[in-house]
Enzyme design. Structure first.
Site, short mmCIF file in Angstrom:
data_model
loop_
_atom_site.label_atom_id
_atom_site.label_comp_id
_atom_site.label_asym_id
_atom_site.label_seq_id
_atom_site.Cartn_x
_atom_site.Cartn_y
_atom_site.Cartn_z
N ASP A 7 0.54 -35.13 1.09
CA ASP A 7 0.14 -34.70 2.08
C ASP A 7 -1.47 -34.13 2.39
OD1 ASP A 7 -0.16 -32.59 0.28
OD2 ASP A 7 1.55 -31.16 1.54
N HIS A 8 -1.62 -33.31 3.36
CA HIS A 8 -3.09 -33.26 3.41
C HIS A 8 -3.66 -32.14 1.77
CE1 HIS A 8 -0.02 -30.13 4.73
NE2 HIS A 8 -0.98 -29.17 4.68
N CYS A 63 1.22 -34.05 -3.31
CA CYS A 63 0.88 -33.13 -2.44
C CYS A 63 -0.45 -31.17 -2.97
CB CYS A 63 2.03 -31.76 -1.81
SG CYS A 63 2.93 -30.90 -2.81
N GLY A 64 -0.08 -30.87 -2.79
CA GLY A 64 -1.18 -29.60 -3.24
C GLY A 64 -1.06 -28.98 -4.71
N THR A 65 -0.24 -28.79 -4.88
CA THR A 65 -0.14 -28.14 -6.35
C THR A 65 1.40 -29.85 -7.06
OG1 THR A 65 2.51 -27.35 -5.58
CG2 THR A 65 0.28 -26.18 -5.66
N GLY A 66 1.69 -30.19 -6.24
CA GLY A 66 2.56 -30.96 -6.78
C GLY A 66 4.72 -30.62 -7.02
N ILE A 67 4.30 -29.02 -6.53
CA ILE A 67 5.88 -29.08 -6.75
C ILE A 67 6.63 -28.73 -5.27
CG2 ILE A 67 7.06 -26.96 -6.77
CD1 ILE A 67 4.33 -25.51 -8.10
N GLY A 68 6.39 -29.20 -4.04
CA GLY A 68 7.21 -29.18 -3.44
C GLY A 68 8.07 -30.35 -3.22
N HIS A 96 11.23 -41.26 -21.89
CA HIS A 96 12.91 -40.81 -22.60
C HIS A 96 13.02 -40.62 -20.49
CE1 HIS A 96 11.89 -38.76 -25.78
NE2 HIS A 96 11.10 -40.19 -26.39
N ARG A 130 19.47 -43.28 -26.41
CA ARG A 130 20.39 -42.55 -26.06
C ARG A 130 19.52 -41.51 -24.66
NH1 ARG A 130 16.32 -41.68 -30.14
NH2 ARG A 130 15.03 -39.58 -29.73
N HIS A 131 18.55 -42.16 -24.38
CA HIS A 131 18.05 -41.16 -23.41
C HIS A 131 18.70 -41.74 -22.59
CE1 HIS A 131 14.84 -39.53 -25.87
NE2 HIS A 131 14.71 -41.05 -26.46
C1 RB5 Z 1 0.45 -27.66 1.41
O1 RB5 Z 1 -0.36 -26.69 2.12
C2 RB5 Z 1 0.54 -27.24 0.29
O2 RB5 Z 1 1.73 -26.56 1.02
C3 RB5 Z 1 1.57 -28.75 -0.09
O3 RB5 Z 1 0.62 -29.44 0.12
C4 RB5 Z 1 2.04 -28.14 -1.02
O4 RB5 Z 1 0.94 -27.61 -2.23
C5 RB5 Z 1 3.82 -27.86 -1.63
O5 RB5 Z 1 3.99 -27.65 -2.28
#
Ligand code: RB5
Length: 144
Positions: A7-8, A63-68, A96, A130-131
């Site tokens: 994403d951006h 993405c910004g954090t990789g989390i979403g 693994h 096992r993995h």
């Molecule tokens: C976008 O602003 C931001 O929310 C997205 O890149 C990401 O960090 C979400 O997890």
């Protein structure tokens, strides 16, 4: 084949990773975005659908954090997406977890670390044994 998307919030880091892929002769396809604001679940879906076409395929999502984008990717059956912020995790998620997608945060991870993580991710094979049993149990969870 490698499919890469962002994403951006992940665009700048994606350019760095694509430069690594190009320099090292990897075949890859850029699934967007091009810096414009997009919703990361849409990019996760595009990349993961391509990854699932062959067991040999890999995906890279940023993405910004990789989390979403990792949460979104892991909703798709057959995807094992690993959010990585260090080299050891990038290596062991292949050994693994047989991860087929690596996720990173463009606003949290520097380009140098990201390239090293991608390099080890792409050069490490699943250990099996096992993995494989554990991966099978993850697949069963997808049926719940
Ligand atoms: C976008 O602003 C931001 O929310 C997205 O890149 C990401 O960090 C979400 O997890």
């Amino acid at each position: 084949m490698i499919y890469i998307g962002c994403d951006h919030g992940g665009y700048s880091l994606k350019l760095e990773l694509m430069s690594y892929l190009e320099k090292n002769g990897f075949e890859f396809s850029d699934m967007g975005c091009n810096g414009e604001a997009v919703d990361y679940p849409d990019i996760a879906e595009k990349v993961c659908e391509k990854v699932l076409e062959s067991e040999e395929n890999k995906g890279i999502l940023i993405c910004g954090t990789g989390i979403g984008i990792s949460i979104a990717a892991n909703k798709i059956k057959g995807i094992r997406a690993a959010l990585c912020a260090d080299w050891y995790s990038a290596k062991y998620t292949r050994l693994h977890n047989n991860a087929n997608v690596i996720c990173m945060g463009g606003r949290t991870t520097g380009a140098g670390s990201a390239v090293e993580m991608l390099d080890v991710f792409l050069h490490t094979e699943f250990e099996g044994g096992r993995h494989a049993t554990r991966i099978g149990k993850i697949a069963k969870l997808e049926e719940k």
